[in-house]
Design a protein around this motif. Structure first.
Motif, PDB file in Angstrom:
ATOM      1  N   PHE A 152      10.263  -8.662  -6.246  1.00  0.00           N
ATOM      2  CA  PHE A 152      10.423  -7.262  -5.846  1.00  0.00           C
ATOM      3  C   PHE A 152      11.775  -6.708  -6.300  1.00  0.00           C
ATOM      4  O   PHE A 152      11.859  -5.587  -6.803  1.00  0.00           O
ATOM      5  N   THR A 153      12.824  -7.500  -6.139  1.00  0.00           N
ATOM      6  CA  THR A 153      14.159  -7.060  -6.573  1.00  0.00           C
ATOM      7  C   THR A 153      14.160  -6.822  -8.079  1.00  0.00           C
ATOM      8  O   THR A 153      14.654  -5.789  -8.552  1.00  0.00           O
ATOM      9  N   GLN A 154      13.582  -7.740  -8.824  1.00  0.00           N
ATOM     10  CA  GLN A 154      13.494  -7.588 -10.279  1.00  0.00           C
ATOM     11  C   GLN A 154      12.665  -6.349 -10.649  1.00  0.00           C
ATOM     12  O   GLN A 154      13.038  -5.590 -11.541  1.00  0.00           O
ATOM     13  N   THR A 155      11.574  -6.145  -9.939  1.00  0.00           N
ATOM     14  CA  THR A 155      10.728  -4.973 -10.178  1.00  0.00           C
ATOM     15  C   THR A 155      11.502  -3.687  -9.931  1.00  0.00           C
ATOM     16  O   THR A 155      11.407  -2.733 -10.712  1.00  0.00           O
ATOM     17  N   MET A 156      12.263  -3.644  -8.851  1.00  0.00           N
ATOM     18  CA  MET A 156      13.067  -2.462  -8.562  1.00  0.00           C
ATOM     19  C   MET A 156      14.050  -2.181  -9.697  1.00  0.00           C
ATOM     20  O   MET A 156      14.265  -1.027 -10.073  1.00  0.00           O
ATOM     21  N   MET A 157      14.613  -3.227 -10.261  1.00  0.00           N
ATOM     22  CA  MET A 157      15.550  -3.060 -11.374  1.00  0.00           C
ATOM     23  C   MET A 157      14.813  -2.578 -12.625  1.00  0.00           C
ATOM     24  O   MET A 157      15.220  -1.605 -13.242  1.00  0.00           O
ATOM     25  N   LYS A 158      13.742  -3.247 -12.962  1.00  0.00           N
ATOM     26  CA  LYS A 158      13.015  -2.917 -14.199  1.00  0.00           C
ATOM     27  C   LYS A 158      12.354  -1.538 -14.134  1.00  0.00           C
ATOM     28  O   LYS A 158      12.298  -0.839 -15.137  1.00  0.00           O
ATOM     29  N   LYS A 159      11.868  -1.171 -12.949  1.00  0.00           N
ATOM     30  CA  LYS A 159      11.199   0.122 -12.790  1.00  0.00           C
ATOM     31  C   LYS A 159      12.144   1.207 -12.294  1.00  0.00           C
ATOM     32  O   LYS A 159      11.699   2.297 -11.923  1.00  0.00           O
ATOM     33  N   MET A 160      13.422   0.909 -12.286  1.00  0.00           N
ATOM     34  CA  MET A 160      14.467   1.861 -11.901  1.00  0.00           C
ATOM     35  C   MET A 160      14.184   2.522 -10.548  1.00  0.00           C
ATOM     36  O   MET A 160      14.282   3.742 -10.397  1.00  0.00           O
ATOM     37  N   GLY A 161      13.833   1.698  -9.575  1.00  0.00           N
ATOM     38  CA  GLY A 161      13.621   2.203  -8.225  1.00  0.00           C
ATOM     39  C   GLY A 161      12.282   2.866  -7.993  1.00  0.00           C
ATOM     40  O   GLY A 161      12.136   3.622  -7.033  1.00  0.00           O
ATOM     41  N   ARG A 162      11.317   2.568  -8.858  1.00  0.00           N
ATOM     42  CA  ARG A 162       9.992   3.187  -8.713  1.00  0.00           C
ATOM     43  C   ARG A 162       8.890   2.131  -8.601  1.00  0.00           C
ATOM     44  O   ARG A 162       8.011   2.055  -9.464  1.00  0.00           O
ATOM     45  N   PRO A 163       8.905   1.335  -7.523  1.00  0.00           N
ATOM     46  CA  PRO A 163       7.837   0.348  -7.369  1.00  0.00           C
ATOM     47  C   PRO A 163       6.516   1.061  -7.100  1.00  0.00           C
ATOM     48  O   PRO A 163       6.504   2.144  -6.517  1.00  0.00           O
ATOM     49  N   ASP A 164       5.431   0.453  -7.527  1.00  0.00           N
ATOM     50  CA  ASP A 164       4.133   1.058  -7.205  1.00  0.00           C
ATOM     51  C   ASP A 164       3.582   0.424  -5.931  1.00  0.00           C
ATOM     52  O   ASP A 164       4.211  -0.463  -5.336  1.00  0.00           O
ATOM     53  N   GLU A 165       2.437   0.893  -5.495  1.00  0.00           N
ATOM     54  CA  GLU A 165       1.861   0.412  -4.236  1.00  0.00           C
ATOM     55  C   GLU A 165       1.584  -1.080  -4.263  1.00  0.00           C
ATOM     56  O   GLU A 165       1.779  -1.769  -3.258  1.00  0.00           O
ATOM     57  N   ASP A 166       1.142  -1.602  -5.384  1.00  0.00           N
ATOM     58  CA  ASP A 166       0.888  -3.042  -5.483  1.00  0.00           C
ATOM     59  C   ASP A 166       2.179  -3.844  -5.341  1.00  0.00           C
ATOM     60  O   ASP A 166       2.185  -4.912  -4.716  1.00  0.00           O
ATOM     61  N   ASP A 167       3.260  -3.353  -5.922  1.00  0.00           N
ATOM     62  CA  ASP A 167       4.562  -4.020  -5.786  1.00  0.00           C
ATOM     63  C   ASP A 167       4.970  -4.085  -4.317  1.00  0.00           C
ATOM     64  O   ASP A 167       5.375  -5.140  -3.819  1.00  0.00           O
ATOM     65  N   ALA A 168       4.872  -2.966  -3.634  1.00  0.00           N
ATOM     66  CA  ALA A 168       5.245  -2.910  -2.216  1.00  0.00           C
ATOM     67  C   ALA A 168       4.306  -3.756  -1.367  1.00  0.00           C
ATOM     68  O   ALA A 168       4.763  -4.482  -0.472  1.00  0.00           O
ATOM     69  N   ARG A 169       3.028  -3.702  -1.662  1.00  0.00           N
ATOM     70  CA  ARG A 169       2.048  -4.466  -0.894  1.00  0.00           C
ATOM     71  C   ARG A 169       2.345  -5.971  -0.972  1.00  0.00           C
ATOM     72  O   ARG A 169       2.302  -6.683   0.027  1.00  0.00           O
ATOM     73  N   ALA A 170       2.673  -6.471  -2.160  1.00  0.00           N
ATOM     74  CA  ALA A 170       2.997  -7.890  -2.323  1.00  0.00           C
ATOM     75  C   ALA A 170       4.267  -8.251  -1.544  1.00  0.00           C
ATOM     76  O   ALA A 170       4.342  -9.324  -0.933  1.00  0.00           O
ATOM     77  N   PHE A 171       5.238  -7.356  -1.542  1.00  0.00           N
ATOM     78  CA  PHE A 171       6.482  -7.570  -0.813  1.00  0.00           C
ATOM     79  C   PHE A 171       6.210  -7.619   0.690  1.00  0.00           C
ATOM     80  O   PHE A 171       6.687  -8.509   1.394  1.00  0.00           O
ATOM     81  N   PHE A 172       5.432  -6.679   1.175  1.00  0.00           N
ATOM     82  CA  PHE A 172       5.085  -6.645   2.602  1.00  0.00           C
ATOM     83  C   PHE A 172       4.251  -7.855   3.005  1.00  0.00           C
ATOM     84  O   PHE A 172       4.417  -8.396   4.096  1.00  0.00           O
ATOM     85  N   ALA A 173       3.368  -8.300   2.132  1.00  0.00           N
ATOM     86  CA  ALA A 173       2.520  -9.463   2.419  1.00  0.00           C
ATOM     87  C   ALA A 173       3.355 -10.729   2.617  1.00  0.00           C
ATOM     88  O   ALA A 173       2.934 -11.651   3.316  1.00  0.00           O
ATOM     89  N   ALA A 174       4.540 -10.760   2.018  1.00  0.00           N
ATOM     90  CA  ALA A 174       5.426 -11.913   2.170  1.00  0.00           C
ATOM     91  C   ALA A 174       6.230 -11.851   3.468  1.00  0.00           C
ATOM     92  O   ALA A 174       7.018 -12.751   3.753  1.00  0.00           O
ATOM     93  N   GLY A 175       6.044 -10.783   4.252  1.00  0.00           N
ATOM     94  CA  GLY A 175       6.722 -10.673   5.536  1.00  0.00           C
ATOM     95  C   GLY A 175       7.916  -9.737   5.545  1.00  0.00           C
ATOM     96  O   GLY A 175       8.625  -9.644   6.549  1.00  0.00           O
ATOM     97  N   TYR A 176       8.137  -9.042   4.458  1.00  0.00           N
ATOM     98  CA  TYR A 176       9.236  -8.083   4.406  1.00  0.00           C
ATOM     99  C   TYR A 176       8.741  -6.710   4.847  1.00  0.00           C
ATOM    100  O   TYR A 176       7.543  -6.481   4.951  1.00  0.00           O
ATOM    101  N   ASN A 177       9.681  -5.802   5.095  1.00  0.00           N
ATOM    102  CA  ASN A 177       9.313  -4.473   5.583  1.00  0.00           C
ATOM    103  C   ASN A 177      10.112  -3.389   4.863  1.00  0.00           C
ATOM    104  O   ASN A 177      10.871  -3.679   3.937  1.00  0.00           O
ATOM    105  N   GLU A 178       9.952  -2.158   5.317  1.00  0.00           N
ATOM    106  CA  GLU A 178      10.622  -1.029   4.669  1.00  0.00           C
ATOM    107  C   GLU A 178      12.145  -1.129   4.765  1.00  0.00           C
ATOM    108  O   GLU A 178      12.859  -0.724   3.847  1.00  0.00           O
TER     109      GLU A 178
END
Length: 145
Positions: free
Chosen positions: A75-101
């Protein structure tokens, strides 16, 4: 700005010491900051007690052998590569791992703080301190160690 943001990330953002190093190492690697990758690798080894397999995976840009930490690295790498524009799938995978907003906001804070530090080291070509020499890193896809 750097010191207060860094202190807040370390103190208030609900990441374990190992998770903090995964975030900071990932950002530093993405920004190709040889100084910060070496420094955070040393901190991860000595203070945070991060498993060597975790820090080596982050340093090498490969999959971390812990699913939760890999989700954080990714997720951190995605945020860097997408310049702060994660998509819903990126966020969903992050949340599925137990992280939150709140964790997303903490990653954003870390990106700001570490980028400030990384760019400062780039501009001034900060020489690597002797304490970090054993964890020297020569850049993305590096094989110097």
């Amino acid at each position: 700005a750097y010191l207060s943001g860094y202190e807040r990330f370390r103190r208030d953002e609900n990441f374990t010491a190992v998770e903090q190093e995964v975030v900071l190492l990932t950002i530093s690697r993405e920004n190709s900051c040889t100084y910060c990758v070496a420094a955070h690798s040393t901190v991860a080894d000595m203070m945070s007690k991060a498993p060597a397999a975790v820090t080596e995976a982050v340093r090498n840009g490969t999959v971390v052998p812990d699913a939760r930490l890999e989700a954080l690295r990714n997720f951190t790498q995605t945020m860097m590569k997408k310049m702060g524009r994660p998509d819903e799938d990126d966020a969903r995978a992050f949340f599925a791992a137990g992280y939150n907003e709140r964790h997303i906001l903490a990653v954003i804070l870390a990106i700001g703080v570490k980028t400030f530090s990384n760019y400062t080291n780039h501009v001034f070509q900060t020489p690597l301190d002797a304490a970090f020499q054993s964890r020297a890193w020569c850049g993305n896809n590096c094989r110097c160690n």
